[in-house]
Design an enzyme around this catalytic site. Structure first.
Site, PDB file in Angstrom:
ATOM      1  N   ASP A  36       0.823  -1.209   0.000  1.00 38.47           N
ATOM      2  CA  ASP A  36       0.000   0.000   0.000  1.00 38.47           C
ATOM      3  C   ASP A  36       0.854   1.253   0.000  1.00 38.47           C
ATOM      4  O   ASP A  36       2.032   1.208   0.312  1.00 38.47           O
ATOM      5  CB  ASP A  36      -0.835   0.024   1.288  1.00 38.47           C
ATOM      6  CG  ASP A  36      -2.149  -0.689   1.093  1.00 38.47           C
ATOM      7  OD1 ASP A  36      -2.418  -1.144  -0.031  1.00 38.47           O
ATOM      8  OD2 ASP A  36      -2.903  -0.792   2.082  1.00 38.47           O
ATOM      9  N   LYS A  58      -2.665   4.525  -4.245  1.00 36.60           N
ATOM     10  CA  LYS A  58      -3.135   5.549  -5.173  1.00 36.60           C
ATOM     11  C   LYS A  58      -1.942   6.196  -5.845  1.00 36.60           C
ATOM     12  O   LYS A  58      -1.081   6.733  -5.159  1.00 36.60           O
ATOM     13  CB  LYS A  58      -3.862   6.604  -4.347  1.00 36.60           C
ATOM     14  CG  LYS A  58      -5.059   7.194  -5.000  1.00 36.60           C
ATOM     15  CD  LYS A  58      -5.595   8.302  -4.121  1.00 36.60           C
ATOM     16  CE  LYS A  58      -7.100   8.199  -4.044  1.00 36.60           C
ATOM     17  NZ  LYS A  58      -7.696   8.883  -2.935  1.00 36.60           N
ATOM     18  N   MET A 172      -7.741   9.554   9.545  1.00 41.97           N
ATOM     19  CA  MET A 172      -8.424  10.039   8.332  1.00 41.97           C
ATOM     20  C   MET A 172      -9.348  11.207   8.640  1.00 41.97           C
ATOM     21  O   MET A 172     -10.433  11.317   8.073  1.00 41.97           O
ATOM     22  CB  MET A 172      -9.246   8.890   7.695  1.00 41.97           C
ATOM     23  CG  MET A 172      -8.378   7.750   7.224  1.00 41.97           C
ATOM     24  SD  MET A 172      -9.338   6.310   6.724  1.00 41.97           S
ATOM     25  CE  MET A 172      -9.642   5.516   8.288  1.00 41.97           C
TER      26      MET A 172
HETATM   27  N1  SAH Z   1      -3.798   0.650   9.182  1.00 43.09           N
HETATM   28  C1  SAH Z   1      -3.258   1.977   9.389  1.00 43.09           C
HETATM   29  C2  SAH Z   1      -4.295   3.062   9.187  1.00 43.09           C
HETATM   30  C3  SAH Z   1      -4.750   3.216   7.759  1.00 43.09           C
HETATM   31  S1  SAH Z   1      -5.966   4.463   7.580  1.00 43.09           S
HETATM   32  C4  SAH Z   1      -2.654   2.050  10.800  1.00 43.09           C
HETATM   33  O1  SAH Z   1      -2.804   1.110  11.582  1.00 43.09           O
HETATM   34  O2  SAH Z   1      -2.011   3.055  11.119  1.00 43.09           O
HETATM   35  C5  SAH Z   1      -4.986   5.824   7.032  1.00 43.09           C
HETATM   36  C6  SAH Z   1      -4.873   6.871   8.102  1.00 43.09           C
HETATM   37  O3  SAH Z   1      -3.920   6.463   9.076  1.00 43.09           O
HETATM   38  C7  SAH Z   1      -4.355   8.218   7.623  1.00 43.09           C
HETATM   39  O4  SAH Z   1      -5.395   8.997   7.067  1.00 43.09           O
HETATM   40  C8  SAH Z   1      -3.837   8.812   8.902  1.00 43.09           C
HETATM   41  O5  SAH Z   1      -4.889   9.331   9.688  1.00 43.09           O
HETATM   42  C9  SAH Z   1      -3.280   7.603   9.611  1.00 43.09           C
HETATM   43  N2  SAH Z   1      -1.815   7.456   9.426  1.00 43.09           N
HETATM   44  C10 SAH Z   1      -1.169   6.438   8.837  1.00 43.09           C
HETATM   45  N3  SAH Z   1       0.179   6.610   8.912  1.00 43.09           N
HETATM   46  C11 SAH Z   1       0.366   7.780   9.566  1.00 43.09           C
HETATM   47  C12 SAH Z   1       1.519   8.511   9.987  1.00 43.09           C
HETATM   48  N4  SAH Z   1       2.759   8.079   9.727  1.00 43.09           N
HETATM   49  N5  SAH Z   1       1.338   9.668  10.669  1.00 43.09           N
HETATM   50  C13 SAH Z   1       0.105  10.115  10.960  1.00 43.09           C
HETATM   51  N6  SAH Z   1      -1.018   9.465  10.584  1.00 43.09           N
HETATM   52  C14 SAH Z   1      -0.902   8.316   9.913  1.00 43.09           C
END
Ligand code: SAH
Length: 255
Positions: A36, A58, A172
């Site tokens: 991803d 994306k 998100m």
């Molecule tokens: N499975 C992932 C979440 C995916 S949803 C997890 O466990 O972290 C995607 C959202 O995750 C983004 O919109 C953001 O809100 C958050 N996110 C993912 N990586 C991030 C990062 N390095 N810093 C801040 N937010 C993050």
């Protein structure tokens, strides 16, 4: 032929060193890796040279691969007898659609194992100096999504979350910060509640913006915080300032 196994693997929050040993082993052994946008691409260097690497995120200006197509691909590779890694940012079961993929594979009788990862809430909070629970300040934390994929899905219960949970970590949500803030205020959170926005947490380009429910939407606008970012709401967000102040003091004393 026996189907190969699919490993749904959490890549961690951004810093590639935050991956687990188990995840790394599966990356090394994989014949195919479907990854991803949020999984750090540096991790792909551990793949076998002949491994097939398939990007599912994306591309700029384009749509990401639809979930159905990803599910189909995972199954198709496994049915060819290949060892498949599905590499996802953070943890696969926290807003990662890992559950949908696991169900789909299970329905087809394809063996599947989920390897957890450090979810971004946990990773980003640590590197921003915000303990998600803290004695005297927070006895509970909730991971909440700021967006639902389909309009038919009910929005989060902001009324209950505002009242019953000490620390909220919203994934998100930065695009909807103004709305979320309004909901929380409407349901009784104080204007003075501390809020932190953590952008690209745990990476070299991490940014943290702190304020309160009174001004955070304005601060987000002026600092142009963008995804991937998390919103942390609660008294614990103040601990960051305390830590920074103490660190600065110690530096002065020592240096
Ligand atoms: N499975 C992932 C979440 C995916 S949803 C997890 O466990 O972290 C995607 C959202 O995750 C983004 O919109 C953001 O809100 C958050 N996110 C993912 N990586 C991030 C990062 N390095 N810093 C801040 N937010 C993050």
């Amino acid at each position: 032929m026996r189907p190969g196994e699919v490993f749904i693997v959490g890549a961690g929050p951004g810093d590639p060193e935050l991956i687990t040993l188990k995840a790394l082993r599966r990356i090394r052994e994989a014949d195919v890796i479907l990854y991803d946008r949020l999984a750090n691409e540096e991790l792909l260097q551990y793949a076998k040279p002949e491994a097939e690497l398939v990007y599912c995120g994306k591309a700029p200006g384009a749509h990401s691969m639809p979930q159905k197509q990803i599910n189909r691909k995972l199954a198709a590779y496994a049915l060819e007898g290949k060892t498949v890694v599905r590499l996802k940012g953070g943890d696969p079961f926290i807003f990662g659609r890992g559950g949908e993929e696991a169900l789909e594979l299970a329905a087809q009788g394809i063996p599947c194992e989920v390897i957890p990862g450090v979810t971004s809430a946990v990773g980003a909070a640590a590197s921003a100096g915000i303990p998600l629970t803290h004695r005297g300040l927070s006895a509970s934390v909730a991971f909440v999504t700021g967006k639902r994929c389909q309009d038919s899905e009910a929005p989060p219960r902001w009324d209950l979350l505002a009242q019953a949970v000490d620390t909220l970590v919203i994934y998100m949500g930065v695009g909807k910060l103004a709305e979320i803030r309004a909901e929380l205020l409407r349901h009784g959170k104080l204007d003075s509640t501390p809020v932190a926005l953590i952008e690209r947490g745990t990476t070299a380009s991490q940014r943290v913006v702190t304020g309160t429910l009174a001004n955070i939407h304005k601060l987000a606008e002026s600092t142009k915080v963008t995804n991937p970012a998390l919103i942390v709401v609660g008294e614990v967000a103040r601990v960051r300032e305390q830590l920074l102040a103490l660190e600065a003091e110690a530096d002065l004393r020592i240096g």
